[in-house]
Scaffold this motif. Structure first.
Motif, PDB file in Angstrom:
ATOM      1  N   ALA A   1     -94.053 -35.029 -25.631  1.00  0.00           N
ATOM      2  CA  ALA A   1     -93.909 -36.479 -25.570  1.00  0.00           C
ATOM      3  C   ALA A   1     -95.101 -37.035 -24.816  1.00  0.00           C
ATOM      4  O   ALA A   1     -95.724 -36.327 -24.023  1.00  0.00           O
ATOM      5  N   PRO A   2     -95.470 -38.300 -25.053  1.00  0.00           N
ATOM      6  CA  PRO A   2     -96.614 -38.884 -24.347  1.00  0.00           C
ATOM      7  C   PRO A   2     -96.454 -38.787 -22.839  1.00  0.00           C
ATOM      8  O   PRO A   2     -95.368 -39.001 -22.303  1.00  0.00           O
TER       9      PRO A   2
ATOM     10  N   GLY B   1     -87.305 -42.849 -20.591  1.00  0.00           N
ATOM     11  CA  GLY B   1     -86.660 -44.054 -21.090  1.00  0.00           C
ATOM     12  C   GLY B   1     -86.967 -44.311 -22.543  1.00  0.00           C
ATOM     13  O   GLY B   1     -87.860 -43.686 -23.137  1.00  0.00           O
ATOM     14  N   GLU B   2     -86.255 -45.261 -23.135  1.00  0.00           N
ATOM     15  CA  GLU B   2     -86.482 -45.589 -24.536  1.00  0.00           C
ATOM     16  C   GLU B   2     -87.882 -46.138 -24.767  1.00  0.00           C
ATOM     17  O   GLU B   2     -88.421 -46.043 -25.864  1.00  0.00           O
TER      18      GLU B   2
ATOM     19  N   ILE C   1     -83.986 -36.050 -21.410  1.00  0.00           N
ATOM     20  CA  ILE C   1     -84.373 -35.274 -20.240  1.00  0.00           C
ATOM     21  C   ILE C   1     -85.471 -34.284 -20.610  1.00  0.00           C
ATOM     22  O   ILE C   1     -85.434 -33.657 -21.668  1.00  0.00           O
ATOM     23  N   GLY C   2     -86.437 -34.174 -19.752  1.00  0.00           N
ATOM     24  CA  GLY C   2     -87.523 -33.247 -19.996  1.00  0.00           C
ATOM     25  C   GLY C   2     -88.121 -32.743 -18.704  1.00  0.00           C
ATOM     26  O   GLY C   2     -87.667 -33.075 -17.604  1.00  0.00           O
ATOM     27  N   TRP C   3     -89.159 -31.930 -18.842  1.00  0.00           N
ATOM     28  CA  TRP C   3     -89.883 -31.390 -17.703  1.00  0.00           C
ATOM     29  C   TRP C   3     -91.342 -31.798 -17.824  1.00  0.00           C
ATOM     30  O   TRP C   3     -91.956 -31.626 -18.877  1.00  0.00           O
ATOM     31  N   LEU C   4     -91.889 -32.323 -16.733  1.00  0.00           N
ATOM     32  CA  LEU C   4     -93.284 -32.713 -16.698  1.00  0.00           C
ATOM     33  C   LEU C   4     -94.069 -31.646 -15.946  1.00  0.00           C
ATOM     34  O   LEU C   4     -93.790 -31.360 -14.780  1.00  0.00           O
TER      35      LEU C   4
END
Length: 633
Positions: A400-401, A492-493, A511-514
């Motif tokens: 994702a960006p 967020g959206e 939910i993700g991991w950066l």
């Protein structure tokens, strides 16, 4: 008896007792095409036979045929085929898919004068001439000065290269001159030291002679030896120790082509350091699928008088020589300790078992161990290529960006689209992300946490586990090597990234991991670079408008164009030598480059990445770009 109009070869006709097919009169088609006349083809068996010969004619050798279900030329039993021009063309174009390789103006060939590198030099030159390509070659020879015959062998390399009309450059390793180590003494291990020194000299020569890629003559037998050696010294903590499957061994063999990278050390000026230029250089090994016998046959057919390095047959000199001697069953293995010979035999047996277990059918009677192991490493290469492709697809699905130099992993997409992702795929995905984000040299083991299973497993357990926002332990950031931190976030959206807060669950969280660079350690200087002296040096020579490129933190390239500085800033920098400085520092949570101008009474930020902006905003005289690659090579 062969068909009239066909190249001579073994009689493989479906009906050998029938008279040969005659080329129709007034037919201008090539011999094999002439056979495909509708009135002459009535049997499916004959059609198949003609198709095989049609393909064989394009392969380019009288006796190269395609066996059933095979994509490689198959030689008649008991015959070793030289490598034809068209076969090399196929191999070369398979190894040169990247535009930087296809558009290269000059290739360097690592040339020792042996059959491998001489065969490669001959075939590459022939290929470029035949296809009238505007590309040139230079051969590079390294004099290790580790044996009495070194000078004679390098002189012979010059002669061989000159006989092909190719310029040759001979370089001697400057032992004991930094960054080169002292010259190994007799009895000391030399393989790793010599390889590192040789790699440095080859890269330096590529730079000096403006070569875009280094071409090397490694072949299938080298692949077998490399895989066996890595099995021999495989540490228990490595990823490859996790299982004996082919896919888990994908890192045990050499790639046919890859980017040179920043080097195998992360310290600028150290042995093996390549820096920013290494990201635009390539290594190509077009002969990896062919056995050494075919390279020797090519030299013999074309009267190429190669050099034999007798040290390659001394099993006590290097581990590779030992593996080679045991594999070939030479008498020289008697000089090795019995325990070492037994260990090598055990590894060969293990590799052979792995190879046979991966085949659905028993090998033909008379198949040798080396043939089985060649097929094994060929299977490893296919498994690795499939894994690379799978990870490429995964990365496109789950990313994702995110801010520059970071990677945002959408774990919700992984659990939804790939609920049964294998451990091998997870590890490969993690290693690719680590290498992309890490401030360690791109391409080095350090940038992938050394491939250690404990690090990869720790990361895998956390990021591939379903995150519950109410569990506080899941919301803590963590690191497990390569100077990379992993932080759980809510997306967020609108794409905005927010830290995951325990006990609070958004209405529809993604939910993700950066993954991002950790804080620089106190001993690290790479994250703060003073460019004042560089600017002053360029301003002192106003006639020169040459751009200066620097690698910052192994992540960003800085391009300086001091002539675009405003006159007042130029005067400030030149006239105030002791009180003015321009530095590039790590700023913000993501450790992005920030340009700071320090004067006697003030400090100002003149360039950087604004919050939630993906582009560097700064003065016209400075460009900043992220240089690390997410690709497999």
């Amino acid at each position: 008896m062969a068909f009239q109009g066909l190249r001579q070869g073994p009689d493989l006709r479906p009906f050998p007792n029938r008279p040969p097919i005659i080329r129709p009169p007034n037919c201008t088609a090539p011999p094999v095409i002439a056979l495909l006349q509708p009135d002459r083809v009535s049997s499916t068996k004959i059609k198949n036979y003609l198709a095989v010969h049609l393909i064989a004619s394009f392969v380019g050798h009288p006796q190269e045929f395609l066996g059933p279900g095979s994509a490689r030329p198959v030689a008649p039993i008991g015959m070793t085929l030289p490598i034809s021009t068209n076969t090399f063309k196929c191999l070369w174009e398979t190894c040169a898919p990247h535009r930087n390789i296809r558009n290269a103006k000059r290739f360097a060939v690592a040339f020792s004068g042996g059959p491998d590198s001489l065969c490669l030099l001959f075939l590459l030159q022939k290929y470029l001439k035949f296809n009238q390509l505007d590309q040139s070659i230079v051969s590079l020879t390294i004099n290790h000065d580790l044996q009495p015959a070194s000078q004679r062998m390098t002189a012979r390399c010059r002669e061989l290269s000159a006989s092909l009309g190719i310029p040759n450059v001979v370089m001697s390793i400057p032992w004991s001159q930094p960054p080169f180590p002292p010259k190994p003494l007799p009895g000391q291990a030399i393989e790793e030291v010599a390889r590192a020194a040789r790699s440095q000299l080859l890269f330096d020569a590529m730079q000096e002679h403006e070569c875009d890629a280094l071409v090397m003559g490694h072949h299938a037998d080298d692949q077998v030896e490399t895989a066996l050696m890595r099995l021999l010294r495989r540490p228990r903590s490595s990823e490859n120790a996790a299982t004996g499957s082919e896919v888990s061994m994908h890192n045990a063999i050499t790639r046919p082509y890859r980017r040179w990278g920043m080097g195998f050390k992360s310290q600028p000026g150290s042995l093996g350091w390549a820096g920013l230029p290494g990201m635009d250089k390539w290594i190509i090994r077009p002969l990896l699928t062919l056995p050494k016998d075919r390279l020797i046959a090519t030299c013999q057919e074309n009267n190429l008088d190669y050099v034999e390095d007798t040290t390659n047959f001394n099993p006590a000199l290097t581990p590779r020589n030992a593996v080679r001697a045991v594999l070939a069953g030479r008498e020289e293995v008697n000089v090795l300790p019995e325990a070492d010979v037994r260990s090598i035999h055990n590894v060969i047996d293990k590799a052979k078992s792995m190879a046979l277990a991966s085949q659905r059918v028993e090998p033909p009677i008379g198949t040798t161990t080396i043939d089985i192991l060649r097929a094994w490493v060929g299977g490893l290469e296919k498994a690795r290529a499939n894994l690379d492709c799978d990870v490429d697809c995964l990365l496109s699905e789950v990313s994702a960006p995110s801010p520059p130099s970071t990677f945002l992993l959408r774990t919700d997409r992984i659990t939804k689209n790939n609920p049964y992702l294998s451990k091998t795929h997870k590890y490969a995905l993690i290693r690719r992300i680590l290498r992309f984000v890490s401030p360690r040299a791109w391409g080095s083991a350090e940038a992938e946490a050394g491939g250690r299973t404990d690090s990869l497993e720790r990361i895998s357990e956390r990021i591939f586990r379903r995150i519950e926002p109410t569990i506080s332990t899941d919301s803590a950031k963590f690191g497990a090597g390569a100077d990379v931190l992993w932080k759980p976030v809510v997306i967020g959206e609108d794409g905005r990234i927010e830290a995951l807060r325990p006990g609070r669950s958004p209405p529809k969280p993604a939910i993700g991991w950066l993954a991002y660079r950790s804080l620089p350690r106190a001993a690290e200087r790479d994250a703060q670079v003073d460019i004042t002296s560089i600017i002053r040096d360029r301003l002192a020579n106003p006639a020169s408008r040459k751009e200066t490129e620097l690698l910052w933190d192994c992540r960003f390239a800085l391009t300086l164009k001091p002539w675009l500085l405003s006159e007042d800033v130029k005067a400030t920098i030149i006239d105030n030598l002791d009180v003015v400085s321009v530095t590039v520092e790590a700023g913000g949570e993501w450790m992005l480059p920030t340009v700071v101008l320090r004067q006697a009474r003030s400090t100002s930020v003149i360039g950087g990445y604004p919050k939630r902006r993906g582009k560097f905003i700064g003065p016209a005289w400075l460009d900043v770009r992220f240089v690390r690659e997410l690709s497999a090579v």
